[in-house]
Design a protein around this motif. Structure first.
Motif, mmCIF file in Angstrom:
data_model
loop_
_atom_site.group_PDB
_atom_site.id
_atom_site.type_symbol
_atom_site.label_atom_id
_atom_site.label_comp_id
_atom_site.label_asym_id
_atom_site.label_seq_id
_atom_site.Cartn_x
_atom_site.Cartn_y
_atom_site.Cartn_z
ATOM 1 N N TYR A 47 -14.393 -22.312 -12.213
ATOM 2 C CA TYR A 47 -15.541 -21.391 -12.012
ATOM 3 C C TYR A 47 -15.872 -20.478 -13.919
ATOM 4 C CZ TYR A 47 -15.127 -21.051 -6.971
ATOM 5 O OH TYR A 47 -15.929 -22.013 -5.474
ATOM 6 N N GLY A 100 -6.935 -13.404 -14.469
ATOM 7 C CA GLY A 100 -7.692 -14.270 -12.814
ATOM 8 C C GLY A 100 -8.106 -15.503 -13.272
ATOM 9 N N ASP A 155 -4.427 -13.625 -9.997
ATOM 10 C CA ASP A 155 -5.929 -13.454 -9.113
ATOM 11 C C ASP A 155 -5.617 -13.127 -8.139
ATOM 12 O OD1 ASP A 155 -7.782 -15.375 -9.873
ATOM 13 O OD2 ASP A 155 -8.352 -14.601 -7.597
ATOM 14 N N THR A 210 -7.340 -13.103 -5.756
ATOM 15 C CA THR A 210 -8.033 -13.502 -4.257
ATOM 16 C C THR A 210 -6.873 -15.493 -3.662
ATOM 17 O OG1 THR A 210 -9.952 -13.092 -5.492
ATOM 18 C CG2 THR A 210 -10.219 -15.042 -3.601
ATOM 19 N N GLU A 250 -6.023 -5.396 -13.408
ATOM 20 C CA GLU A 250 -6.229 -3.789 -14.403
ATOM 21 C C GLU A 250 -5.179 -3.142 -14.407
ATOM 22 O OE1 GLU A 250 -7.929 -4.954 -11.992
ATOM 23 O OE2 GLU A 250 -10.211 -4.792 -11.991
HETATM 24 C C1 LIG Z 1 -15.595 -16.699 -12.706
HETATM 25 S S1 LIG Z 1 -13.546 -17.390 -11.038
HETATM 26 C C2 LIG Z 1 -12.978 -17.433 -13.017
HETATM 27 C C3 LIG Z 1 -11.437 -18.003 -12.219
HETATM 28 C C4 LIG Z 1 -10.469 -19.493 -13.056
HETATM 29 N N1 LIG Z 1 -10.776 -18.055 -15.001
HETATM 30 C C5 LIG Z 1 -11.765 -20.323 -13.157
HETATM 31 O O1 LIG Z 1 -11.895 -20.757 -14.926
HETATM 32 O O2 LIG Z 1 -11.782 -20.820 -12.864
HETATM 33 C C6 LIG Z 1 -13.248 -15.147 -11.471
HETATM 34 C C7 LIG Z 1 -11.862 -15.317 -10.642
HETATM 35 O O3 LIG Z 1 -11.183 -13.749 -10.611
HETATM 36 C C8 LIG Z 1 -10.577 -13.127 -10.222
HETATM 37 N N2 LIG Z 1 -10.658 -12.334 -10.697
HETATM 38 C C9 LIG Z 1 -11.868 -11.039 -10.416
HETATM 39 N N3 LIG Z 1 -11.699 -9.929 -10.641
HETATM 40 C C10 LIG Z 1 -10.250 -10.235 -10.488
HETATM 41 C C11 LIG Z 1 -9.154 -8.389 -10.886
HETATM 42 N N4 LIG Z 1 -9.913 -7.524 -11.147
HETATM 43 N N5 LIG Z 1 -8.048 -8.700 -10.465
HETATM 44 C C12 LIG Z 1 -7.692 -10.222 -10.672
HETATM 45 N N6 LIG Z 1 -8.399 -11.101 -10.498
HETATM 46 C C13 LIG Z 1 -9.255 -11.050 -10.067
HETATM 47 C C14 LIG Z 1 -11.563 -13.384 -8.874
HETATM 48 O O4 LIG Z 1 -10.447 -13.637 -7.563
HETATM 49 C C15 LIG Z 1 -11.735 -15.316 -8.914
HETATM 50 O O5 LIG Z 1 -10.486 -15.694 -8.912
#
Ligand SMILES: C[S@@+](CC[C@H](N)C(=O)[O-])C[C@H]1O[C@@H](n2cnc3c(N)ncnc32)[C@H](O)[C@@H]1O
Length: 378
Positions: A65, A84, A108, A110, A143
């Motif tokens: 994503y 992430g 990550d 999730t 964070e």
């Molecule tokens: C838009 S997706 C992008 C994932 C990946 N970077 C990619 O390019 O496929 C956002 C990801 O960031 C993670 N995420 C969002 N906020 C986060 C946080 N505060 N700490 C850790 N992971 C986070 C979500 O769980 C998700 O897997």
């Protein structure tokens, strides 16, 4: 539908829960996305990056994503952290490119995303032909990298692909990135930015938040936050306009009529360097040696700075400081700049202007970088 408290004052925990639900349960694959924010097409991928990407398992690709290509140059042996990391596409591509001497950690929050990423560790070790896997995924919040066990000054390169917008406290994310980077280290990341401070109505929209729109920072704020933390001035690699096309979502974005115009969004890839405060900042005449594999003829360092092999070029003191004190050190010969030279300085770039200009594409192939197996910086 709202995920927020009064006046858009969303609680960090609520945002985390909503984002986890969106990426863990609502979305099954990138075909379920409702805007072009995550999956903004990347242009002109370098061949060795394409070759690495071809080796990534389909299940991982299906849950990609991102909004850009976060593959910088000169990767062999590097220690990389992906903020992430999602299903792990970028981590796996970089694991291939850093080679067995390097290491990639993805973080990550999730569980479902981590589950997909972890499932294919052995598969990728095998297809890369490595003796030992050089990638791991940890559960945690970007964070607070300390809680996830990431130590001070321990990382060469941090990447992040369409994630920081999803965090309420963007300054903490960048502060943590700064803490864990070594001197000379780099944060190379793609994210979504807005052309303004967004209204509470946009910020409170649960789907638009999940789609990386509601949390978009006004691009100018990135410069002030980076300066406050101590990063060098952000260097813009590329910018691509993001469209919110679904009518039910478009109407929310269009309702920002504070100045009579609609809010606009852009996906931008930036590079932010952390340098020691003691570094020398003198303009230099530099000569690129053409030894970075994948960049034998030239290397496009940002949207306007291009180094052509064996062609002398004068650069400003800040750029010289970056090249001299980072992993690029051995790739350039440097001497004192001629006193009449007047190199242009890196400055604030409006990404919306860049995105609508000829240079809007990810013109450096957005990082292609490395060549597996090479012992040289590649
Ligand atoms: C838009 S997706 C992008 C994932 C990946 N970077 C990619 O390019 O496929 C956002 C990801 O960031 C993670 N995420 C969002 N906020 C986060 C946080 N505060 N700490 C850790 N992971 C986070 C979500 O769980 C998700 O897997």
């Amino acid at each position: 539908m709202s995920c927020c408290g009064q006046n858009g004052a969303k609680r960090k925990e609520d945002i985390h829960d909503n984002v986890k639900e969106y990426y863990g349960k609502t979305l099954k694959s990138n075909e379920d996305l409702k805007t072009t924010a995550c999956v903004t097409p990347s242009i002109k991928m370098k061949k060795h990056v394409t070759d690495a990407m071809k080796l990534i398992h389909d299940d991982v690709i299906m849950k990609y994503y991102g909004c850009g290509l976060v593959v910088p140059e000169c990767l062999h042996g590097m220690k990389i952290l992906d903020l992430g990391s999602g299903s792990g596409r970028d981590c796996y591509a970089l694991a291939k490119l850093v080679g067995e001497d390097g290491f990639v950690t993805g973080i990550d929050m999730t569980d479902e995303q981590l589950e997909t990423a972890n499932k294919y560790i052995e598969h990728h070790r095998d297809v890369f032909g490595f003796q030992k896997s050089n990638v791991k995924f940890v559960r945690g919040y970007i964070e607070n990298l300390k809680d996830a066990g990431i130590e001070d000054n321990s990382i060469d390169i941090i990447i992040s692909n369409c994630v920081i917008n999803l965090c309420k406290d963007k300054k903490s994310v960048l502060q943590e990135a700064f803490r864990v980077l070594k001197d000379g280290g780099e944060l190379y990341f793609s994210d979504i930015y807005a052309d303004r401070e967004l209204t509470d109505e946009i910020k409170e929209h649960k789907v638009l938040w999940g789609e990386c729109i509601s949390g978009a920072l006004h691009w100018k704020h990135l410069y002030s936050i980076a300066k406050e933390i101590g990063f060098e001035v952000p260097r813009t690699v590329s910018a691509t306009i993001v469209n919110v096309t679904k009518p039910e979502l478009e109407s929310v974005v269009d309702e920002d009529l504070s100045d009579g115009s609609d809010a606009k969004f852009v996906s931008v890839t930036y590079r932010l360097f952390k340098l020691s405060t003691k570094v020398e900042r003198e303009p230099k005449e530099v000569l690129y040696n053409g030894e970075i594999i994948g960049y034998e003829d030239e290397i496009q360092f940002d949207h306007k700075l291009n180094f052509v092999k064996d062609t002398p070029q004068t650069i400003d003191g800040d750029t010289a400081a970056i090249l001299l004190s980072s992993r690029f050190e051995d790739e350039f010969e440097m001497k004192k700049a001629k006193c009449c030279a007047n190199p242009s300085k890196n400055e604030e770039i409006d990404p919306f202007v860049l995105a609508s200009s000829d240079k809007s594409t990810n013109n450096q192939g957005n990082g292609g970088g490395c060549c597996p197996g090479s012992q040289k910086c590649c």
